[in-house]
Design a protein around this motif. Sequence first.
Motif, short mmCIF file in Angstrom:
data_model
loop_
_atom_site.label_atom_id
_atom_site.label_comp_id
_atom_site.label_asym_id
_atom_site.label_seq_id
_atom_site.Cartn_x
_atom_site.Cartn_y
_atom_site.Cartn_z
N ALA A 10 0.82 -1.22 0.00
CA ALA A 10 0.00 0.00 0.00
C ALA A 10 0.85 1.26 0.00
N ARG A 38 -7.18 -11.50 1.60
CA ARG A 38 -7.71 -11.13 0.28
C ARG A 38 -9.18 -11.50 0.26
N GLY A 41 -10.97 -9.78 -4.45
CA GLY A 41 -9.96 -9.10 -5.24
C GLY A 41 -9.33 -7.92 -4.55
N ARG A 42 -9.66 -7.72 -3.27
CA ARG A 42 -9.08 -6.59 -2.52
C ARG A 42 -8.49 -7.10 -1.21
N PHE A 43 -7.75 -6.21 -0.55
CA PHE A 43 -7.16 -6.52 0.74
C PHE A 43 -8.05 -5.95 1.85
N PRO A 51 -11.70 -1.59 2.61
CA PRO A 51 -10.85 -2.48 1.81
C PRO A 51 -9.99 -1.69 0.83
N PHE A 52 -8.85 -2.28 0.48
CA PHE A 52 -7.88 -1.64 -0.42
C PHE A 52 -7.69 -2.51 -1.65
N PRO A 53 -7.67 -1.94 -2.86
CA PRO A 53 -7.92 -0.52 -3.15
C PRO A 53 -9.41 -0.25 -3.30
N GLY A 54 -9.76 1.01 -3.37
CA GLY A 54 -11.15 1.38 -3.54
C GLY A 54 -11.35 2.84 -3.21
N PHE A 57 -11.28 3.61 0.49
CA PHE A 57 -9.93 3.61 1.05
C PHE A 57 -9.22 4.91 0.69
N ASP A 145 -20.27 4.48 -2.99
CA ASP A 145 -19.00 3.79 -2.78
C ASP A 145 -17.94 4.67 -2.13
N TYR A 148 -17.47 2.71 3.27
CA TYR A 148 -17.33 1.27 3.54
C TYR A 148 -18.48 0.93 4.48
#
Length: 669
Positions: A10, A38, A41-43, A51-54, A57, A145, A148
């Motif tokens: 990150a 995971r 598809g995100r962390f 969540p990352f990315p987004g 975030f 969006d 979160y």
Amino acid sequence: MRGDEFFQTAAARPPFNRLHPRLAAFLKDYLSREKVVRFGGRFVVNTNFPPFPGRAFDRFAEGFLEAGGSARRRLHSVTLAVTNRCSYRCWHCYNAGRNQQDVPLARLRELARELGELGAVCVTLTGGEPLLRSDLEAIVSAFDDRFYLSLGTTGAGLTAARARGLKRRGLFAVGVSLDSADEAEHDRGRGRPGSFRTALSALRMCREAGLYSYVVAVASPGLLARGSFLPFLRFCKGAGAYEVHLLEPCPIGRLQGRCDAVLPAAAARRMLAYQAEVARDEDLPILSAYAYIESGRAFGCGAGLTHLYIDGSGEVCPCNFVPLSFGSMRARPLSAILSRMGRRFCRPRTSCVGRLLAPHLPEGPQPLMPAVSERLCARRLPARHALPRFFRVRAEAVSRAGSRELAAAYDAINSDYDDYWLREAGRPVAELVARLPWSGSERVFEAGCGTGYASRLIAERLDRGGKLLAADISRGMLARAARRLGTAPPGRVRFARGDALALLGERHGLDLVFSSWALGYIPLESFLASSFGALRGGGRLAFIVHRENSPRRELELFRRVGAEDPGSLDMKVDFDFPSPGRVRAGLRSAGLRLDELWTGKAVFRYGSASQVLEHLLKSGAGTAYYRAVKPRRRPRARRRFLELLAAANAGRPGYEVVHDYVGCVAQKP
């Protein structure tokens, strides 16, 4: 994955790649006791972070440097009870006895807009039991969006179809209440037979619907016993939970007056130990405990400042565990309520406000009404108190590479600059000069003249009526520029050492403001505004500037080396190169008319990683980054950069360093 490993991913990317090294070191240390999974598809670090990315975030990262410390209030998290109604009788319930009248949907939609304006990112819809609201899906849809969005529930009333519907409307996570792996014990604590099986069914349905499913557990001495806690975590993972979110009982609501219910200090230490242990064990779910994130060694308690609780009837409180109302959102705008709250909650604290105030709460209905809340805070809430570690570190994180450091960097490389930079980067500069119409009598200001490459090209276009003032902050670069233009007619070219913006601000009636490869070191928007003021009507602005995050691969590797060892850096290095869109917007804002805008590349080719690093250090492109590394750590940083570059370039016959740029010609109307 451990959190500090995730940090290295990150921190090498926007927006965290602009963190001050001290803040980066703090965050890496904090995340070393967190675990990341995971999902979709995100962390996901845990339910305290988006969540990352987004987009959520990114908003969180933007507020990271403001929350809890700026003059403008910026929220991070909000627990929003959409109803106080509930059919359970949980032993610890902080919401017991509250008004049962729900806030109308229209007001909740307006609230979502207000929370967005206040910067809130993490919103948990809870209750009571939020699934009792038939319009819950519409409430979820009110949040876009930028947020979160999670849901806290017992699971009662959830169906597979409803779980899928909530997911479609934008819900990301569902936290299901579960306090024990023993069915009878859980049902007893929740005051309803069958609640254990309801919770397990809800976890399964949420996971099948593609929701991030987690368990919300209330800690007790029995649960925290080693023989109980780790098996409980394994049970939760087997039931479909990605995370166990651990709360502590507070003597409010159903526990009002029960200060004996507060966990002893030894229990908090045990939770912190579990936090570190679980982060190292990939076979266990994430553990997120307020005992860790809200400790004085981390972010502390943000009640009433970065966090809010709004109950199901609309009463706005500093926290779920601080039953003090500062107003009803059904009667007043949220901003007015927060202004009142801000008189008592203006700095983050090192300990839980709920625990501090609980022994002094009067008997009777909760939450307390605003006037009573203010009096209680005035008497019992210390106005002077220590700050949590994050906010102390942030206050100290002020050193950054500025004009002095930049001048020193270019003074050190001036003798190598032409060979390592101009042989490729000079071409777009020459092309820019050739694009411009010349009469020969122009009055020109050049910002960041370097060794005088563009200065000479401009001087050759001027006759006796034309004048050029070329400015730079580096004494060494100016000396070389003066030698390069030594044959220019007397009086045609003058050099000035100093801040380009200050010098430009003293000029008026110019025909041309010119700059090549210097913006980004010079703030773009300020430069555009100063250019507007210095130009005559019809005068032109022309520049070549590095495009954002360029050279991309090499900058990302510099940042990755820094993310692996943020303590190796003495200061923040953050040069602000723009995108084409930002150039357009900046010109409009400054009142300048765009004539031409284009992009291009200056490509340098080398045979080895060492030659690439030599180019970066002797061309100025990476000099300031390297000089920000503490001298004793430079050999290690150098080796690591070369390792990463060689790995990134594997399978290619040679190395290319691509400097993307934006070219621009604009005019003052």
